[in-house]
Design an enzyme around this catalytic site. Structure first.
Site, PDB file in Angstrom:
ATOM      1  CG  ASP A 109      -2.068   1.055   1.053  1.00 27.86           C
ATOM      2  OD1 ASP A 109      -2.544   1.262  -0.074  1.00 27.86           O
ATOM      3  OD2 ASP A 109      -2.415   1.681   2.065  1.00 27.86           O
ATOM      4  CG  ASP A 147      -4.170  -2.092  -3.888  1.00 33.71           C
ATOM      5  OD1 ASP A 147      -4.937  -2.278  -4.846  1.00 33.71           O
ATOM      6  OD2 ASP A 147      -4.442  -1.343  -2.941  1.00 33.71           O
ATOM      7  CG  ASP A 341     -12.077   1.528   2.480  1.00 34.93           C
ATOM      8  OD1 ASP A 341     -11.899   0.308   2.388  1.00 34.93           O
ATOM      9  OD2 ASP A 341     -13.089   2.098   2.032  1.00 34.93           O
TER      10      ASP A 341
END
Length: 383
Positions: A109, A147, A341
């Site tokens: 991330d 991701d 989130d």
């Protein structure tokens, strides 16, 4: 039920286990594993009951009883081996298929809201080895590193001129595919982000470098809000482009999600001749897309972070392996609905989320206000 999903359930029969193969539709997901819920979800349910809000308590309870992924990341190899073994054993006893989301790749991330992960490649490969040992011969569906391919170190501006860390990222994902896909009853799916991010032409070369041709396939829309229709079409285009590239074609020539659909389908019909059984399959995340993506107020934010706890979203289709597509293996709840989130700032100095007028919980923590939105705006309804 898609053959590859059915195979995961029936593979255990050869190991002496008794696994049910129930019919799974958009309102009944008995074939997938239901993990224990976030403890704060139970606290929210208890609080709603004390307030006499039986309707919302019932809806939150129905949400947490719906099959969803079990996430792993940041544990030591010994810890993750024990945890994965416990989950896969419990799922096998119940005749259900666990969805395991692995989230521990180095540089995870871009060191943002969900920062963490292994320190380096050696630590990561040891962790993957432990996950494989924990799964063993039991059935599992693996969502490999959300991701990881859509958000590489180079995309984050955190790599050198030679893209050393990005090359390592592809090698790490490829290692995980090589370790996990050959297990007796495991199927591995790789990251593509979501349909409003990378073009098909951009993500397919990344999938190939990550080892998609040795995996079962890929997933899309994890932790995002794009519609089922957009995700299924994106997946179909990606699968077709991977097949075209495997036959010697250039992914740059493939149609992408912004082509007119009739034109893209015509290109596929003319250029892709592989048997769907031999193509890369895909799964999609329908956990929070019941209302589709959020459109931020025009001109209000310098960075609206439309992916980050957007308001008034709803639960989407229940997990199902009956998708009506030979390439689309399942709709799943990969992101845990009700978990934040992150602390969204939308380009402001914070600390409050200006869209909500409050400080959002940290990534992965229970978000009661959002949980209520998800169940109240669910489509189809829940509870």
């Amino acid at each position: 039920m898609r053959p590859r999903i059915r195979a995961l359930l029936t593979a255990a029969a050869a190991l002496g286990l008794t696994l049910a193969v129930p019919t799974v539709d958009a309102h009944s997901a008995g074939g997938f594993y239901v993990p224990p819920a976030n403890p704060d979800a139970y606290r929210q349910i208890a609080g709603l009951l004390r307030q006499g809000d039986l309707a919302d308590a019932s809806k939150i309870a129905a949400m947490v009883r719906t099959p969803q992924a079990v996430w792993y990341g940041d544990q030591t190899p010994a810890e993750v081996r024990r945890a994965v073994a416990a989950t896969t054993r419990d799922a096998a006893r119940k005749g259900t298929l666990p969805v395991l989301a692995l989230y521990n790749v180095p540089g995870r991330d871009c060191a943002n809201y969900s920062a963490g992960g292994a320190a380096d490649t050696a630590e990561y490969t040891a962790w993957i080895d432990a996950v494989a040992a924990g799964i063993g011969s039991r059935p599992a569906l693996v969502i490999l590193e959300p991701d990881s391919l859509a958000l590489t170190p180079a995309d984050c501006g955190q790599d050198d001129a030679q893209q050393t860390l990005t090359a390592a990222r592809f090698a790490e994902v490829d290692y995980a595919v090589g370790k996990l896909e050959p297990l007796a009853a495991t199927r591995v799916y790789l990251d593509t982000g979501h349909p409003n991010w990378h073009s098909v032409n951009s993500i397919v070369p990344r999938l190939i470098r990550g080892g998609v041709e040795r995996a079962t396939g890929f997933y899309t829309n994890t932790s995002n809000y794009q519609t089922d229709d957009a995700g299924a079409w994106y997946g179909t285009l990606i699968s077709s482009c991977v097949a075209y590239a495997a036959a010697g074609g250039d992914p740059a020539a493939c149609p992408n999600q912004w082509w007119p659909r009739a034109d893209a389908q015509g290109w596929i019909d003319a250029n892709v001749h592989a048997d769907p059984a031999d193509m890369a399959h895909f799964v999609t995340d329908s956990s929070r897309n019941g209302q589709g993506p959020w459109t931020p107020p025009a001109g209000k934010y310098t960075n609206a972070e439309d992916w980050c706890n957007p308001p008034d979203r709803g639960l989407g289709a229940r997990p199902t392996a009956d998708t009506g597509s030979a390439l689309h293996d399942a709709k799943l709840w990969i992101k845990i609905p009700g978990e934040s989130d992150g602390r969204c700032l939308r380009g402001t100095a914070g600390p409050e989320d200006p869209e909500r007028g409050m400080v959002d919980p940290a990534a992965g923590q229970w978000f009661p206000e959002q949980a209520l939105e998800l169940v109240r705006f669910a489509s189809p309804p829940i509870g």
